[in-house]
Design an enzyme around this catalytic site. Structure first.
Site, PDB file in Angstrom:
ATOM      1  N   LYS A  82       0.851  -1.198   0.000  1.00  0.00           N
ATOM      2  CA  LYS A  82       0.000   0.000   0.000  1.00  0.00           C
ATOM      3  C   LYS A  82       0.889   1.252   0.000  1.00  0.00           C
ATOM      4  O   LYS A  82       1.837   1.336   0.786  1.00  0.00           O
ATOM      5  CB  LYS A  82      -0.905  -0.015   1.233  1.00  0.00           C
ATOM      6  CG  LYS A  82      -2.015   1.042   1.208  1.00  0.00           C
ATOM      7  CD  LYS A  82      -2.926   0.894   2.433  1.00  0.00           C
ATOM      8  CE  LYS A  82      -4.032   1.933   2.476  1.00  0.00           C
ATOM      9  NZ  LYS A  82      -4.858   1.824   3.691  1.00  0.00           N
ATOM     10  N   SER A 157      -9.731   2.193   2.591  1.00  0.00           N
ATOM     11  CA  SER A 157      -8.826   2.874   1.688  1.00  0.00           C
ATOM     12  C   SER A 157      -7.854   1.947   0.980  1.00  0.00           C
ATOM     13  O   SER A 157      -7.221   2.327   0.005  1.00  0.00           O
ATOM     14  CB  SER A 157      -8.036   3.917   2.471  1.00  0.00           C
ATOM     15  OG  SER A 157      -7.199   3.266   3.430  1.00  0.00           O
ATOM     16  N   SER A 181      -9.911  -0.140   6.860  1.00  0.00           N
ATOM     17  CA  SER A 181      -9.302  -0.034   5.527  1.00  0.00           C
ATOM     18  C   SER A 181      -8.630  -1.299   5.023  1.00  0.00           C
ATOM     19  O   SER A 181      -8.276  -1.389   3.853  1.00  0.00           O
ATOM     20  CB  SER A 181      -8.295   1.114   5.494  1.00  0.00           C
ATOM     21  OG  SER A 181      -8.979   2.347   5.596  1.00  0.00           O
TER      22      SER A 181
END
Lengths: 509, 498
Positions: A82, A157, A181
């Site tokens: 990420k 996210s 997330s």
């Protein structure tokens, strides 16, 4: 193994094949890079791909294996990181224009541990800007599409990391979870995602959203893969003082065992009912029955303060975020606009932030600034902290009656791109089930348990007490084993085949 | 630009001053508050930095246990209670010298609170200053504005940033409002800060050098008509950087505010700047512009909970209180108040003590350090302990004087030799041939030569004016380049002309 097997194989199997000399890490890495080149044009899971670095790391692992060296259980396996975790020399944007082109001079502790374990980092995945969002539509670099239905969101996210798994672009991924997330995108993509106990993994090098809530965690397509990755990144880090100086819970052993006999499972009364899609609720009840059938003891528990958790979260998060994001002031790195000698420091700062931050980020900075301001701090931030304590007490009481708590991961399956972008409240409601865990700092994970009639994945949410992360894997593995038998294969076997496209993701470096 | 002021006496006749002092002390830990970077002063810009003290995205602080220890010792020395549990907080504000745009500090949970410091004034009276709190925080970086006329931000072409200082641990010590000092308020302010300096030095927790910014002071001043209970509106004069200026700034604010009040006006709550060259304060920023720091507990750090055992261990390491020590030494040495003050003002207490320990009489040790060596330090622009002569060497010089080998005048040449690297005092005396001549033959010859050269002086002495012998002694000394034993010379002169 041929190319199609290489991209669908589990990380565990790939590592065994690499360690056994059946296939090289370079070959596995090359295959995944090719897959990214073929399908990421439509998925847009990646913000950048580090082909050169990935192949170099793969070659290094191959050399170590050839030299007869003992390597870790995931050595040579590719991973999607990420883009909120610092990787030395690699663009790290947190999904924001304000950090476009910034290359950290250091590795996050998680990044360092991945590399030390011989894991191959393919590239950085897309996310909502500064991890603020539940759909990955808030990325400054465009949304990620859900491989199950390209017109739908992959969740947020960490939508990029989850989509990379579901699109078979990487067998492993790293996410970060502030209010769901990791777990919410896992639910939307039919993958596994775990938020470890707060302090179980180091936050050092993770671009902070809300420091008291953030936690990096493992994402995978199987429970064992996820547990193995968990073990690689977990453990004490002196650079993060909130990191726990305690042994990592036996997550891998639990994932291998997958036994829920005698386990007391608490169904949280407040996480269900109005606002939950009937199909999601039906799947949840069926899954609880399944666990009961496997010998688990089912109890109903009440967590009366969970109904205030969302409100408390949306005061604490923006408060901390408004402070954490203050450093993006155009003085030292990142975007800098209007610096032509005619403007003051404040004007340069304002111009750069105006252009560099997206709407959601600005909204939360303003909310947080307000919530912490003199005269309002007690009413907003102070009250929210009190609610947080009450939520923690709810968990303590519930865990006295149950070994784990369960709920749907999300009230609905993946929604359509653009459907909720103009309605922040509707978007925030997505994290209803996942947020209490972040407020309390305990561990939780999402496991795939079925599909809606539209063919969209549904996630099952399991919450465990502090430092009892292994219990998540026990439940997850039991479900995975039973459901795989029932389905005749993995849920991801049913993901639509992505046609290769001409559009490719830009390769950096 | 000067504002009207009232004479100091008139101001004090009408109003009672209340002051409050905030002193920032930079700790001398080897590494910074939240990372392992060096705190050494004077390194090339931005060479002592890392992702943490630069506040790079993702970086996190880790608290320096040594800084906590220093803060606790300091708190104990200030007679404070030490918190059983406290936290760091974030103080949010924007400035280019702040890497994270918030300062990690302490807000409502200081490590030390409710203390006092006894301050001895020039008349010997002890004034107790109550301390509200002492808390830990990190320093900011340093901005240099270039290209403008004034060296200030306004009008500068560009600014340079040096983050070497960013993250250096600081302790801020805040007093309660100090009332009851009356006309002595400025002196109390100065002596309070000087006593803090002495204390920090005795503790060894800070270099306390005002010129390097390791000790900085903000002074609050307010006035109220005598007899009134509530405090008046205060001003805060920021970043005062010398002891003399603290006294000056407080006195000036008393006079300025008195003029405002006398004129029927109201004092505006504001910050002020001390203008050293003018001996005045100037307007800084008003209360309306005051920032909202939006404090909240630092979520990247765990609470600090010093165990009571540790606190007691640290209490046992505290040195003697500087004021007590000074009084003890003064009594031991038999110095007058004036002599003692000279020693303290010259920053020579430790040096005099070491010289006495090395065997010199106290008065002689005092005299050398506060006169001859203070002059040399002043000329070289260094501190006394950097002057290049050790206490042991001063004691050795005095031993040579006491033995009659040299006199005070020759001693100065001995110091020249020591400073020129010619060796220890005895070696310099030998090498330069500086020993006093007391040999009768050599002195007699010189006396005869002086009498022959000064017949009129000789006649006066013969005529009974014995005090005229001084002129002949001077002539002999000159002849013998100062190395004659003056007492012996006088004896011989009187013998010849008596």
């Amino acid at each position: 193994m041929d190319a199609s097997t290489l991209i669908t194989a589990s990380a565990t199997d790939l590592a065994a094949a690499i360690a056994g000399g059946e296939v090289s890490s370079v070959e596995v890495t090359r295959t995944h890079l090719d897959r990214i080149a073929a399908v990421d044009g439509v998925v847009h899971a990646f913000l950048s791909v580090d082909e050169e670095g990935a192949l170099a790391q793969a070659a290094a692992v191959d050399a170590r294996i050839a030299a007869g060296e003992q390597v870790g259980p995931l050595a040579g396996v590719p991973l999607a990181l990420k883009d909120v975790l610092a990787q030395k020399g690699i663009p790290t944007t947190a999904g924001s224009k304000i950090l476009e082109g910034w290359r950290p001079p250091y590795h996050a502790t998680v990044t360092q541990r991945l590399l030390d374990a011989g894991i191959v980092i393919l590239g950085k995945t897309n996310l909502d800007e500064f991890a603020m969002g539940s759909s990955t539509e808030n990325s400054a670099y465009g949304p990620t599409n859900n491989p199950w239905d390209l017109t739908r969101v992959p969740g947020g996210s960490g939508g990029g990391s989850a989509a990379a798994l579901a699109a078979f672009e990487a067998p492993l991924a790293i996410g970060t979870d502030t209010g769901g997330s990791i777990r919410q995108p896992a639910a939307f993509t039919g993958t596994v995602g775990v938020k470890p106990t707060y302090g179980g993994t180091s936050r050092y090098g993770q671009i902070a959203l809300a420091s008291s809530l953030d936690q990096p965690g493992p994402c995978g397509r199987t429970v064992l893969d996820t547990a193995l990755l968990h073990e690689v990144i977990a453990g004490h880090d002196p650079k993060d003082q909130t990191s726990l100086d305690a042994p990592v819970p036996p997550v891998v052993a639990a994932a291998r065992a997958g036994d829920v006999k005698g386990l007391r499972i608490g169904v949280v009364k407040e996480l269900g009912g109005e606002g939950y899609a009937p199909e999601v609720e039906a799947n949840f009840r069926a899954t609880v029955d399944l666990l009961s059938g496997l010998g688990a003891e089912i109890v109903e528990v009440s967590c009366p303060h969970f109904e205030y958790a969302l409100a408390a979260y949306y005061l604490i998060l923006p408060s901390e975020a408004s402070s954490n994001l203050a450093r993006f002031d155009a003085m030292r790195y990142g975007l800098r606009l209007g610096d032509d000698g005619t403007r003051s420091t404040e004007q340069v700062m304002a111009l750069s932030r105006e252009a560099g931050f997206g709407a959601e980020v600005k909204r939360r900075i303003i909310l947080g600034t307000y919530a912490l301001s003199a005269g309002y701090r007690d009413a907003f931030y102070g009250s929210a902290q009190k609610v947080r304590t009450l939520v923690q007490q709810d968990f303590t009481a519930a865990f006295a009656r149950a070994d784990v708590l369960v709920s749907p991961t999300t009230p609905t399956a993946a929604f359509r791109l653009g459907e909720r972008v103009d309605d922040p409240m509707a978007m925030y409601l997505n994290d209803l089930c996942t947020i209490p865990t972040n407020l309390a700092g305990n561990a939780a994970g999402s496991f795939p348990t079925g599909l809606t009639t539209d063919g969209l994945p549904i996630g099952f949410h399991v919450m465990a007490p502090h430092q009892a992360d292994d219990r998540l894997y026990r439940v997850g593995a039991a479900l995975e084993r039973t459901l795989t038998d029932r389905w005749g294969g993995s849920l991801l076997d049913r993901v639509p085949v992505l046609a290769p496209t001409a559009t490719t993701t830009e390769v950096t470096r | 630009m000067s504002e009207p002021i009232l004479s100091y006496d008139d101001a004090l006749e009408a109003y009672e001053p209340a002051i409050g002092l905030e002193v920032h002390v930079e700790l001398n830990t080897a590494s910074k508050m939240f990372c392992g970077c060096s705190t050494a002063f004077g390194a090339a810009p931005n060479t002592h930095t890392c992702p943490v003290c630069l506040g790079l995205p993702g970086s996190m602080p880790a608290i320096n246990a040594k800084a906590v220890e220093s803060a606790i010792r300091m708190g104990l020395a200030l007679n404070c209670s030490i918190a059983e549990w406290c936290r760091m907080s974030r103080k949010n504000y924007f400035y280019p010298d702040m890497p994270k745009d918030y300062q990690t500090s302490q807000y409502d949970e200081p490590i030390a609170y409710d203390g006092y410091l006894d301050v001895e004034l020039s008349d010997g009276e002890v004034f107790r200053v109550e301390i509200e709190r002492a808390h830990m925080e990190e320093d900011a970086g340093k901005l240099t504005h270039l290209g403008g006329d004034t060296g200030r931000l306004h009008g500068a072409d560009y600014s340079l940033l040096d983050y070497n200082r960013a993250g250096v641990p600081l302790i801020e010590i805040v007093t309660r409002p100090i009332t009851g000092a009356g006309a002595r308020a400025p002196e109390v302010a100065r002596r309070y800060v000087e006593t803090i300096r002495d204390l920090m030095r005795a503790l060894g927790v800070s270099d306390v050098r005002m010129n390097e910014g390791s000790l900085r002071c903000d002074a609050n001043v307010s006035l109220r008509p005598w007899g009134r209970q509530t405090l008046g509106t205060r001003t805060e004069t920021k970043n005062i950087n010398s002891f003399r200026s603290i006294e000056g700034a407080v006195a000036y604010e008393i006079q300025r505010q008195a003029a405002v009040l006398q004129d029927g006006g109201t004092v505006e709550q504001c910050t002020r700047n001390w203008l050293e060259h003018l001996g005045e304060t100037s307007f800084g920023r008003s209360k309306e512009e005051a920032e909202d720091y939006r404090y909240f507990p630092e979520p990247d750090l765990v609470p600090i909970a010093p165990s009571r055992e540790w606190v007691e261990e640290l209490r046992a390491t505290l040195p003697e209180h500087p004021t007590k020590r000074r009084n003890r030494l003064q009594a031991d040495w038999g110095f007058s108040d004036l002599e003692m003050r000279d020693v303290v003002n010259a920053d020579a207490l430790d040096l005099v003590e070491a010289t006495v320990t090395a065997g010199a009489p106290a008065q002689a040790a005092r005299k050398w350090w506060t006169t001859e060596l203070a002059r040399r330090a002043n000329e070289a622009g260094v501190t006394l302990d950097e002057v290049g002569v050790s206490p042991a060497q001063v004691a050795a010089v005095q031993a040579l004087v006491d033995a009659g080998t040299i006199n005070d005048k020759l001693a100065r040449q001995v110091y020249d030799g020591v400073l020129a690297g010619e060796g220890e005092p005895a070696e310099v005396v030998a090498a330069r041939g500086l020993a006093v001549v007391s040999d009768d033959g050599a002195l007699g010859a010189a006396v005869d030569k002086a009498i022959a050269a000064n017949p009129d002086v000789a006649d006066k002495i013969r005529g009974g004016r014995v005090q005229a012998a001084g002129a002949l002694i001077g002539a002999v000394m000159k002849e013998m380049r100062g190395q004659a034993d003056a007492a012996k010379v006088r004896e011989i002169i009187l013998e010849r002309l008596g």
